[in-house]
Design an enzyme around this catalytic site. Sequence first.
Site, short mmCIF file in Angstrom:
data_model
loop_
_atom_site.label_atom_id
_atom_site.label_comp_id
_atom_site.label_asym_id
_atom_site.label_seq_id
_atom_site.Cartn_x
_atom_site.Cartn_y
_atom_site.Cartn_z
N ARG A 28 -13.20 13.83 8.66
CA ARG A 28 -14.18 14.72 8.02
C ARG A 28 -15.56 14.09 8.10
O ARG A 28 -15.73 12.97 8.58
CB ARG A 28 -13.81 14.91 6.55
CG ARG A 28 -13.64 13.57 5.80
CD ARG A 28 -13.55 13.73 4.32
NE ARG A 28 -13.10 12.51 3.67
CZ ARG A 28 -13.87 11.46 3.40
NH1 ARG A 28 -15.13 11.47 3.77
NH2 ARG A 28 -13.38 10.39 2.77
N LYS A 58 0.83 -1.21 0.00
CA LYS A 58 0.00 0.00 0.00
C LYS A 58 0.86 1.26 0.00
O LYS A 58 1.94 1.29 0.59
CB LYS A 58 -0.90 0.04 1.25
CG LYS A 58 -2.01 -0.99 1.27
CD LYS A 58 -2.89 -0.77 2.50
CE LYS A 58 -4.09 -1.69 2.52
NZ LYS A 58 -4.96 -1.42 3.69
N VAL A 106 -19.55 10.74 3.27
CA VAL A 106 -20.66 10.68 2.32
C VAL A 106 -21.85 9.95 2.94
O VAL A 106 -23.00 10.36 2.81
CB VAL A 106 -20.22 9.96 1.02
CG1 VAL A 106 -21.41 9.81 0.06
CG2 VAL A 106 -19.08 10.70 0.34
#
Length: 448
Positions: A291, A158, A294
């Site tokens: 944050r 990653k 969605v």
Amino acid sequence: MFEKILIANRGEIALRIHRACREMGIATVAVHSTADENAMHVRLADESVCIGPPPAADSYLNIPAIISAAEVTGADAIHPGYGFLSENARFADIVAEHSITFIGPTAEHIRLMGDKIAAKETAKRLGIPVVPGSEGSIDSLAEAEKIADAIGYPVIVKAASGGGGRGMKVVRTPDELGPAMSAAGTEAKAAFGDDTLYLEKFLERPRHIEFQVLGDMHGNTVHLGERDCSLQRRHQKILEEAPSPALNDKERERMGGIVAKAISKLGYIGLGTVEFLYENGEFYFIEMNTRLQVEHPVTEMITGLDLVREQIRVATGAKLPFRQKDIKFRGHAIECRINAEDPLTFAPSPGKIAEYHPPGGLDVRVDSALYAGYTVPPYYDSLISKLIVRGTNRNECLLRLRRSLEEYVIGGIKTTIPLHQLLIGNDDFVNGAYNINWLEAFLRDHEG
């Protein structure tokens, strides 16, 4: 309380934030590119400022233009929504330097959790279980081979600054490790300007489960339950539900408690989401999003809380008005992300909305900035609507969702509504028997 908030975003999330502000008696400023001059959030905001041409780099990512818009309009706070600048620590710093409040966590926490290696090390230190892997970055193939041999194949390479599936390569045999590292590093350098890599054990059939947390400036932290986000295509979420059909109350309480305690130790302020892979009864930390998510509406539907309102309140310095024991989960909620895309090929489908009729009824919510006559621009993310429904249990929720999808009319462009109709009719999904690899296999079988 703030008098005026500038919303540094567009589309449905900009409208969602505007609505919360309006209900709190706070004036709003919409910023927009030339492509969005007729957008719904621009039409409804108290003031609007054009910040540049259509490309996001010249408008929604244009920090000087956004700061200038805030100063010209006298905004005392900026809400970044999600995407764009929402997890940009430099932007948060600049906002603070101009004596404007950034509605979100500190720049320090954004920076810390934006680095995948540092985030994993922090999670481990705070008592959150992590996926076995490298302690930090891997600097050579020999080091990677040693770690892979120790934790066992398959492994996944990653990018430390990765996201959206970029800079990630699954390795099943030792011979594949070198080429995978080279490819992941090249991809990460091109996408993020950083080719730092790390290594983790690859879980074959995990679920993607995330816990919503909220902390204030006074040391109070709560978790608001989990969301199951396992239905993904190319690491992008398609549908989310809360609570997860894979967890029981005991597991939820245990893991939620661990997460809330860890975030409290961190001194985290505002909304955040701690994401895990879950397999065979075990949780493994993968990242933290600093944050608004969605998929936040499914949490709102089962808790009755307005997360944007709480996010704004916390940014003013207010204490959380509730404690963990006050958080009650009621029923089941599912969110379908509806994109302006072909439902099978996923090719973008921007264009003019010829007709628009959203579904309604008890416990049916549509977060969208669409209207008949609006033109979906080709420059941005294809998400155009979120359909969220709640039921007293999962079965009732599915029945309500099926009815709502049948009612939803978006004419003039192609959308992913037909895909969602296929998904919720599938026996595996109905039974909650899916993982993060399930949707890709489902799509391959359907194409075949």
